[in-house]
Scaffold this active site. Structure first.
Site, PDB file in Angstrom:
ATOM      1  N   HIS A 155       0.831  -1.206   0.000  1.00  0.00           N
ATOM      2  CA  HIS A 155       0.000   0.000   0.000  1.00  0.00           C
ATOM      3  C   HIS A 155       0.867   1.259   0.000  1.00  0.00           C
ATOM      4  CE1 HIS A 155      -3.623   2.392   1.236  1.00  0.00           C
ATOM      5  NE2 HIS A 155      -2.658   3.182   1.715  1.00  0.00           N
ATOM      6  N   GLU A 156       1.744   1.362   0.975  1.00  0.00           N
ATOM      7  CA  GLU A 156       2.563   2.569   1.072  1.00  0.00           C
ATOM      8  C   GLU A 156       3.525   2.695  -0.099  1.00  0.00           C
ATOM      9  OE1 GLU A 156       1.677   4.774   2.995  1.00  0.00           O
ATOM     10  OE2 GLU A 156       0.364   3.588   4.263  1.00  0.00           O
ATOM     11  N   HIS A 174       1.793   4.435  -2.888  1.00  0.00           N
ATOM     12  CA  HIS A 174       1.924   5.887  -2.752  1.00  0.00           C
ATOM     13  C   HIS A 174       3.311   6.327  -3.206  1.00  0.00           C
ATOM     14  CE1 HIS A 174      -1.802   6.855  -0.785  1.00  0.00           C
ATOM     15  NE2 HIS A 174      -1.571   6.111   0.285  1.00  0.00           N
ATOM     16  N   HIS A 212       3.589   6.611  -6.848  1.00  0.00           N
ATOM     17  CA  HIS A 212       2.904   7.826  -7.298  1.00  0.00           C
ATOM     18  C   HIS A 212       3.847   9.023  -7.194  1.00  0.00           C
ATOM     19  CE1 HIS A 212      -1.338   9.915  -7.202  1.00  0.00           C
ATOM     20  NE2 HIS A 212      -0.699  10.105  -8.338  1.00  0.00           N
TER      21      HIS A 212
END
Length: 716
Positions: free
Chosen positions: A493-494, A497, A500
């Site tokens: 998940h992190e 990010h 991104h």
């Protein structure tokens, strides 16, 4: 926070210290000449006493930048006004980015004191910039001629966003109301800071020392070793220390047989900041009333209307429409899940109503019986170093990027690892910092941030420096760090990010990376989580840390079968947080303690009522999670917590593109789908309307059906 930092440049009340006299020993004041790899922070040289002089100098520099824009005799243009505004005060951004990253990941009393001192001042700077009539006059002049300027889509989006940010932050207010706005904004900054600090201090303040090993029945050896280390780190010669940090709280609540201790631990965790030394109930009231006052000063009905401006949801009714649709589909299933667990617990000797401190304990036992799978079965296959290579390998397979550790890059804590990231052509792409384990001075949870954003100046592409901070299980004296399944998911998940932030290719830092609406920012992260359920991905790294054997197919099958286990309960729990958030921030009148004896009762009662429509477990008197709900009261997600579910709809829908491609070409690592996701989502930041970016990737509107199928609520 990043945009606030970039704009927080007006005059300050700190004692002025000459930058010239500080340059010799203050690395912040010489940041443009750092000789560190890729201009990374020289953490070894940075000391607490460097922050205040650097902030002062940064404010002076920023003020001069703003004055130059306002006093420019030339007619306002995009270049001399909008671009100049975005570039203003970069030196201040450098020091504040370092400070705020460290006060979350590696803080101490000295850094906390600095943050407390400067936070209201930064609010004043931000207000002074946003309420600067001369600056806004020039911005408005450029905005008025936007149709004739032949701007690129990114420039047009930035101009629109900047104009709206001024208008939505009081630029059109009367002089008297501008004074009120400044006062309210400064007050709000102090309140949200106090909320976060109270939450962290309350978490760190509680502990329970156990000296009777029989009380640890049910815990595995790894958890016992962790508790032993907890005790040793606090100076106890013997015993096992419980605390409220996730790496302790979660395994104890899942495995400890002693129900009384589970109840005490649950109550302590969920009564943090309810009264006492670190009380947040009165802080919550002040926060929501201050947010309401600001919103109404700006002509908005409430804080939610102000906050939802420029998001994908756009307005309250669309948020509630999503929450209500999910509630209607998931709540009946969740209630049945609770009844099934009650029946199971009763059959196993619990002759009482199932309580919240029983849920994790019996839920794990029932899951193990149904699927014969537990964290302990999976941990040996998720050794941290192998997981790290698997996550990095996923990025290479999808996007062609590689990671190379560089020990010459200085780090803010010895536990942090720093990597150079290269694209598929071998060109430098980013610096990536990874900070994996809990420690005093680091807040709980997991997150991504940047130390330096990405932007372009002429032909130079100034690449970003990204950090992932997590709180994973540590190695013990006998075993390496072995992660739970959920910890691997959190890493993915992190890291989503992080991608991104690392893959962004924008002109302006104002729009690059994760500078997107909150209900879109979770798409890349939650999308990345999907790969943990794919055998093709797991086979690249999930090997037993002792034998090297891959994760067995039989264990993988049971893991897949368990994926929808209590999915409805988990969804409804998230919905309860979303409703709580929206109820607090949809108030149109100031909150009072009317009908209650004090703020504690008023806040707890309000929270319970807000969550009532999706309540499936009994209330526990004296507890309510909102008093430590940092996401909405100090973490930037006010009237935005719904965005996790909004993004979850998007991520399931987006991943269905890869699933469909895998059916055709046999691989979940579909290059065409990945290239489209990278081009339209990861690289574009907030340079266009994000709904349009998603439609471009998806060739249509998102559907809720893939999420319901993934959660087992609806059959394929």
């Amino acid at each position: 926070m990043k945009k606030i930092i970039a704009m927080a440049l007006a005059a300050c009340s700190l004692t002025v210290v000459s930058a010239a006299t500080q340059k010799s020993d203050n690395p912040f004041l010489n940041y443009q000449n750092w000789t560190t790899p890729h201009g990374t922070y020289p953490f070894d040289e940075i000391k607490p006493e460097h922050y205040r002089p650097a902030i002062e100098a940064g404010m002076q520099e920023g003020l001069a930048d703003i004055d130059a824009i306002v006093n420019n005799p030339a007619a306002p243009t995009f270049e001399n006004t909008i671009e100049a505004y975005v570039k203003a005060g970069r030196g201040l951004s450098v020091v504040l980015s370092c400070l705020f990253n460290l006060t979350n990941a590696d803080t101490n009393d000295e850094l906390d004191a600095i943050e407390t001192e400067i936070t209201p001042k930064l609010s004043e700077y931000r207000s002074a910039i946003l309420l600067n009539e001369g600056l806004f006059s020039r911005i408005k002049a450029v905005y008025a001629q936007r149709e004739r300027l032949r701007l690129t889509p990114e420039q047009a989006k930035m101009l629109d966003d900047i104009y709206e940010s001024f208008a939505n932050n009081g630029a059109n207010l009367s002089p008297e109301d501008k004074v009120k706005y400044k006062e309210l904004s400064s007050k709000l900054s102090s309140l949200t800071l106090a909320f976060g600090q109270n939450s962290l201090k309350a978490t760190n303040a509680w502990s329970m020392l156990l000296t009777d090993e029989s009380l640890l029945a049910g815990l595995n050896d790894d958890t016992k070793a962790l508790l032993k280390k907890n005790a040793e780190s606090k100076g106890y010669a013997e015993g096992w220390l419980l605390n409220l940090k996730p790496t302790t709280y979660i395994p104890v609540m899942q495995d400890l047989d002693n129900r009384d201790i589970r109840r005490e631990l649950y109550t302590a965790y969920n009564s943090r900041c309810i009264g006492g030394e670190f009380d947040n109930t009165s802080v919550i009231i002040d926060i929501v009333n201050t947010r309401l006052a600001i919103a109404q000063l700006l002509g908005k009905r409430n804080h939610a209307q102000k906050s939802l401006h420029k998001t994908m949801a756009e307005e309250e009714k669309n948020v509630y429409a999503l929450l209500d649709r999910l509630r209607d589909n998931y709540l009946p299933v969740a209630k049945q899940e609770v009844q099934d667990l009650q029946d199971y617990a009763t059959a196993h000797g619990l002759y009482a109503q199932l309580q919240p401190w029983d849920w994790s304990y019996y839920s794990k036992k029932l899951k193990n019986e149904r699927y014969s799978i537990s964290d302990d079965d999976l941990r040996p296959y998720f050794e941290l170093e192998s997981v790290k290579q698997g996550v990095f390998g996923l990025a290479k397979r999808l996007y062609g990027i590689t990671f190379k550790e560089n020990k010459n890059i200085q780090v803010y804590n010895p536990e942090v690892c720093a990597y150079e990231v290269y694209d598929e052509k071998g060109q430098f792409l980013a610096v990536y910092y990874a900070d994996f384990h809990p420690r005093d001075g680091k807040r709980g949870g997991a997150w991504m941030n940047d130390f330096k954003p990405q932007w372009r100046e002429g032909k130079k592409d100034s690449r970003p420096h990204i950090v992932n901070v997590m709180n994973f299980t540590r190695a013990t004296d006998t075993k390496p760090a072995l992660l739970t399944y959920d910890e691997v998911r959190t890493f993915l998940h992190e890291f989503g990010h992080g991608l991104h932030g690392m893959l962004t290719r924008c002109q302006y830092e104002y729009l690059s990376g994760t500078n997107v609406p909150r209900d879109f920012v979770e798409l890349p992260s939650q999308f990345n989580e999907n790969f943990i359920d794919e055998k093709e991905f797991l086979d690249t790294f999930a090997k037993h840390y002792k034998t090297g054997e891959p994760l067995p197919q039989e264990l993988l099958d049971r893991m897949h079968a368990s994926q929808t286990y209590h999915a409805a309960y988990a969804c409804v729990r998230q919905l309860s947080f979303g409703y709580l958030d929206m109820e607090w921030h949809s108030l149109t009148e100031p909150f009072t303690v009317s009908g209650c004896t004090d703020s504690v009762n008023a806040v707890v009662n309000f929270g319970n009522e807000a969550m009532r429509q999706v309540q499936i477990m009994p209330d526990v008197p004296g507890t309510q999670m909102e008093t430590a709900f940092t996401h909405i009261f100090s973490g930037g997600y006010s009237a935005g917590y719904y965005s996790y579910k909004w993004s979850e709809v998007l991520d399931a829908d987006a991943f269905s593109v890869f699933q469909e491609a895998a059916k055709k070409n046999g691989s979940i690592f579909d290059k065409k789908a990945a290239a489209s996701f990278r081009k339209n989502i990861l690289e574009r930041g907030g340079t266009e309307n994000v709904a349009e970016l998603y439609r471009r990737f998806r060739n249509g509107e998102p559907s809720i059906e893939p999420l319901m199928i993934r959660d087992g609520i609806k059959k394929k």
